[in-house]
Design an enzyme around this catalytic site. Structure first.
Site: not given
Ligand code: BV8
Length: 254
Positions: A78, A111, A129, A137, A140
């Site tokens: 990070y 996001q 996100h 922390c 806390c």
């Molecule tokens: C939750 C911060 C429940 C961190 C991020 C099993 C166990 C637990 C959860 C799950 C599970 N299975 C599924 C889930 C749900 C899971 C999920 O969705 N998984 C996916 C992989 C299937 N979600 C979660 O876990 C969420 N929490 O469900 O909690 C819960 C509820 C109650 C109590 C407890 C738990 C939390 C999800 C948040 C994860 N953190 N970010 C960090 O950054 O390190 S997500 C991270 O990946 C990014 O923030 C982004 O949102 C996401 C995708 O990243 P990228 O692929 O890079 O970006 P993106 O998808 O946006 O794609 C890029 C796009 O841009 C492409 O389409 C491309 O064509 C386009 N592009 C490229 N160039 C350009 C362009 N567009 C325009 N102009 C350009 N020039």
């Protein structure tokens, strides 16, 4: 090299359908993903698996389990990303959105964990996100100061909380963690109460954020996707504009 997912067939004019969908909108909501920052040179989330971090799976690093197993490795990743973003500049897309706020009500839900919208002059209604720049922390919950070190090592022990001595963690939402309630509630309200929702630069893979466009449509709000490629959201939107953020958004604001 062009950002990941870049397709050669990218429009550089506003499609008529989009013009009409946006023309009468006074309240615009914008959901941005990592593609929004791609033209600033910030690797998208999955492309953050480069250089020093090539051998790691970002989908593993961004989890509480990785933090438990090796907080020094995760903290270093990070720090590297925060330093990378610090060296980048907002692109024409970020700047166009900031400009647009002068003539319309533009609500940004992102996001992204970078601060490029803010550095372009936009207020961000919701970082669903979290942020690279708001460490806290892990015990806390107090906000901690982020001091970016110049040398970027592969392992950097995280600092300790000055109040309770707990480990300071990145201020982002990891996979498997719940989204912060207040930003999420603001995001839901924004997409349901606008005249048009723009979805810019997200693959629509990560939930619950990827569910926001369907929340908008259920509220009768037209949705426009801006992305150089098809995504998981393409068949859920009213119009998918094959363009990049830095090309399309300035055309909308012109
Ligand atoms: C939750 C911060 C429940 C961190 C991020 C099993 C166990 C637990 C959860 C799950 C599970 N299975 C599924 C889930 C749900 C899971 C999920 O969705 N998984 C996916 C992989 C299937 N979600 C979660 O876990 C969420 N929490 O469900 O909690 C819960 C509820 C109650 C109590 C407890 C738990 C939390 C999800 C948040 C994860 N953190 N970010 C960090 O950054 O390190 S997500 C991270 O990946 C990014 O923030 C982004 O949102 C996401 C995708 O990243 P990228 O692929 O890079 O970006 P993106 O998808 O946006 O794609 C890029 C796009 O841009 C492409 O389409 C491309 O064509 C386009 N592009 C490229 N160039 C350009 C362009 N567009 C325009 N102009 C350009 N020039």
């Amino acid at each position: 090299s062009p950002p990941r997912g870049y397709s050669p067939v990218v429009r550089s004019d506003i499609p008529h359908d989009v013009t009409s969908l946006v023309a009468d909108a006074s309240r615009i909501a914008v959901l941005t993903g990592a593609g929004m920052s791609a033209e600033s040179g910030v690797p998208t989330f999955r492309d953050a698996q480069s250089g020093l971090w090539k051998q790691y799976d970002v989908m593993h690093l961004a989890t509480p389990e990785a933090w438990q197993a090796d907080s020094a490795l995760v903290w270093a990743w990070y720090q590297w990303r925060a330093t990378l973003v610090g060296r980048a500049e907002p692109n024409a897309g970020h700047l166009a959105l900031a400009q647009w706020t002068k003539s319309a009500e533009v609500t940004i839900v992102t996001q992204n964990v970078d601060d490029l919208h803010e550095r372009a002059g936009s207020a961000v209604a919701a970082h669903v996100h979290g942020s690279l720049y708001e460490p806290r922390c892990s015990d806390c919950g107090r906000a901690a100061a982020l001091t970016l070190r110049t040398e970027l090592l592969q392992r950097m022990p995280p600092p300790h909380c000055t109040i309770c001595d707990g480990l300071v963690r990145p201020g982002v939402v990891w996979f498997g963690e719940a989204l912060p309630t207040e930003p999420w509630d603001r995001a839901l309200a924004a997409v349901a109460a606008c005249d048009v929702l723009l979805v810019v630069g997200t693959s629509g893979v990560v939930y619950p954020a990827a569910g926001l466009p369907s929340v908008a449509r259920a509220a009768g709000v037209p949705v426009v996707e801006i992305n150089p490629t098809d995504t998981d959201l393409t068949d859920q939107v009213d119009y998918s504009w094959r363009a990049t953020a830095a090309t399309a958004l300035p055309l909308l604001v012109a």
